[in-house]
Scaffold this motif. Structure first.
Motif, short mmCIF file in Angstrom:
data_model
loop_
_atom_site.label_atom_id
_atom_site.label_comp_id
_atom_site.label_asym_id
_atom_site.label_seq_id
_atom_site.Cartn_x
_atom_site.Cartn_y
_atom_site.Cartn_z
N VAL A 85 43.73 114.41 16.35
CA VAL A 85 44.65 115.31 17.60
C VAL A 85 43.73 116.76 17.79
CG1 VAL A 85 47.19 116.96 18.03
CG2 VAL A 85 46.67 113.62 16.81
N LEU A 86 44.47 117.09 18.63
CA LEU A 86 43.31 118.34 19.34
C LEU A 86 44.64 119.52 19.53
CD1 LEU A 86 40.41 117.29 21.49
CD2 LEU A 86 40.64 118.54 19.54
N ILE A 87 45.64 119.38 20.34
CA ILE A 87 46.44 120.01 21.45
C ILE A 87 47.81 118.88 21.46
CG2 ILE A 87 47.27 121.01 23.46
CD1 ILE A 87 44.18 122.04 23.67
N ILE A 88 48.56 119.85 20.88
CA ILE A 88 50.24 118.61 21.15
C ILE A 88 50.46 120.18 22.83
CG2 ILE A 88 52.63 118.88 20.50
CD1 ILE A 88 50.73 117.18 18.90
N LEU A 89 51.33 119.28 23.78
CA LEU A 89 51.50 119.45 24.75
C LEU A 89 52.70 118.58 25.29
CD1 LEU A 89 50.68 120.53 27.89
CD2 LEU A 89 49.82 118.20 28.65
N GLU A 90 53.94 119.27 25.16
CA GLU A 90 55.05 119.16 25.58
C GLU A 90 55.65 119.27 27.14
OE1 GLU A 90 59.15 121.48 25.53
OE2 GLU A 90 59.14 121.17 23.52
N ALA A 91 56.12 117.48 27.69
CA ALA A 91 56.39 117.40 29.30
C ALA A 91 57.62 116.59 29.10
CB ALA A 91 55.21 116.42 29.93
N MET A 92 58.66 116.92 29.64
CA MET A 92 59.64 116.16 29.89
C MET A 92 60.84 115.93 28.05
SD MET A 92 58.56 113.32 32.51
CE MET A 92 57.22 112.90 31.56
N LYS A 93 60.61 116.98 27.87
CA LYS A 93 61.55 117.19 26.44
C LYS A 93 60.53 115.94 25.24
CE LYS A 93 65.46 119.19 27.68
NZ LYS A 93 65.51 120.34 27.77
N MET A 94 59.25 115.66 25.70
CA MET A 94 58.31 115.45 24.53
C MET A 94 57.24 115.65 24.17
SD MET A 94 59.01 111.20 25.94
CE MET A 94 58.28 110.16 24.59
N GLU A 95 57.36 115.77 23.02
CA GLU A 95 55.91 115.89 22.73
C GLU A 95 54.51 114.86 22.82
OE1 GLU A 95 55.36 118.19 18.71
OE2 GLU A 95 57.09 119.96 19.49
N ASN A 96 53.44 115.48 23.19
CA ASN A 96 52.54 114.69 23.49
C ASN A 96 50.70 115.32 22.83
OD1 ASN A 96 53.50 112.93 25.85
ND2 ASN A 96 54.53 114.53 26.70
N GLU A 97 50.78 114.31 22.29
CA GLU A 97 49.34 113.87 21.74
C GLU A 97 47.93 114.11 22.09
OE1 GLU A 97 49.26 111.43 17.71
OE2 GLU A 97 50.64 112.87 16.38
N ILE A 98 47.23 115.15 22.10
CA ILE A 98 45.82 115.25 23.18
C ILE A 98 44.94 115.13 22.16
CG2 ILE A 98 44.41 116.54 24.63
CD1 ILE A 98 47.59 115.58 25.57
N ILE A 99 44.64 113.60 22.45
CA ILE A 99 43.05 113.26 21.63
C ILE A 99 41.54 113.45 21.42
CG2 ILE A 99 44.81 111.84 20.33
CD1 ILE A 99 43.48 109.75 21.17
N ALA A 100 41.06 113.83 20.24
CA ALA A 100 39.50 113.96 21.07
C ALA A 100 39.35 112.32 21.27
CB ALA A 100 38.52 114.38 19.92
N PRO A 101 38.79 112.32 22.60
CA PRO A 101 38.02 111.52 23.13
C PRO A 101 36.83 110.13 22.66
CG PRO A 101 37.41 112.86 24.51
CD PRO A 101 38.21 113.44 23.79
N PHE A 102 36.40 111.62 21.80
CA PHE A 102 34.83 110.94 21.45
C PHE A 102 34.33 112.29 19.74
CE2 PHE A 102 34.15 113.23 25.05
CZ PHE A 102 33.44 114.70 24.64
N ASP A 103 33.68 111.70 19.24
CA ASP A 103 33.22 112.26 18.44
C ASP A 103 32.67 113.87 18.98
OD1 ASP A 103 34.68 110.52 16.57
OD2 ASP A 103 32.24 110.21 15.42
N GLY A 104 32.82 114.82 18.38
CA GLY A 104 32.26 116.11 18.95
C GLY A 104 32.53 116.88 18.12
N GLU A 105 31.95 118.22 18.92
CA GLU A 105 32.49 119.15 18.52
C GLU A 105 33.49 120.69 19.45
OE1 GLU A 105 29.92 123.39 17.17
OE2 GLU A 105 28.79 121.60 16.68
N ILE A 106 33.75 121.77 18.88
CA ILE A 106 34.46 122.08 19.85
C ILE A 106 34.06 123.18 20.63
CG2 ILE A 106 36.73 123.67 20.37
CD1 ILE A 106 37.73 120.92 19.67
N THR A 107 34.02 123.15 21.12
CA THR A 107 32.77 124.25 22.00
C THR A 107 34.30 125.14 23.15
OG1 THR A 107 32.65 123.63 23.83
CG2 THR A 107 30.53 123.35 22.37
N TYR A 108 34.96 125.23 23.77
CA TYR A 108 35.80 126.33 23.91
C TYR A 108 36.78 125.77 24.81
CZ TYR A 108 37.19 129.67 27.57
OH TYR A 108 37.43 131.47 28.48
#
Length: 127
Positions: A85-108
């Protein structure tokens, strides 16, 4: 700066008006002044790195829907695994997990807690 008195729908307001160079916003003018003083830092300017032509490497992870950023779990330079899990995004009163689609390193990271984002907005970059 000029102090002016303006009447709108019968109500009078006192306003301060800033005169800017033709074609330049006050933000652009401020950035130019700070850059000339060598005082442009993340402490006095927020989210200006893209405008200052910082090279961003990697693949953009985009918002799948509009919503509000509840939490940013990632840090620049952190190595992540696919499915993390990278980010939690709330939309329509529900929390949605934004996940890494592949192994890697966060650049920005282009968002922070509390930001409202539209669908398709770049949230984070991963390489």
């Amino acid at each position: 700066m000029k102090n002016l008195r303006v009447t709108v729908n019968g109500k009078t307001y006192e306003v301060v008006v800033e005169e800017v160079e033709k074609g330049k916003s006050s933000k652009e003018k401020f950035l130019k002044e700070q850059d000339e003083k060598n005082e442009l830092t993340l402490d006095n300017i927020e989210n200006e790195s893209i405008e200052k032509n910082v090279k961003i490497e990697g693949t953009a992870i985009k918002a799948p829907m509009p919503g509000t950023i509840v939490s940013v779990k990632a840090e620049i330079g952190k190595k992540v695994l696919k499915g993390e899990v990278l980010i939690i995004l709330e939309a329509m009163k529900m929390e949605n997990e934004i996940i890494a689609p592949f192994d890697g390193e966060i650049t920005y990271i282009d968002v922070k807690k509390g930001d409202y984002v539209d669908s398709g907005k770049d949230l984070i970059f991963l390489k």
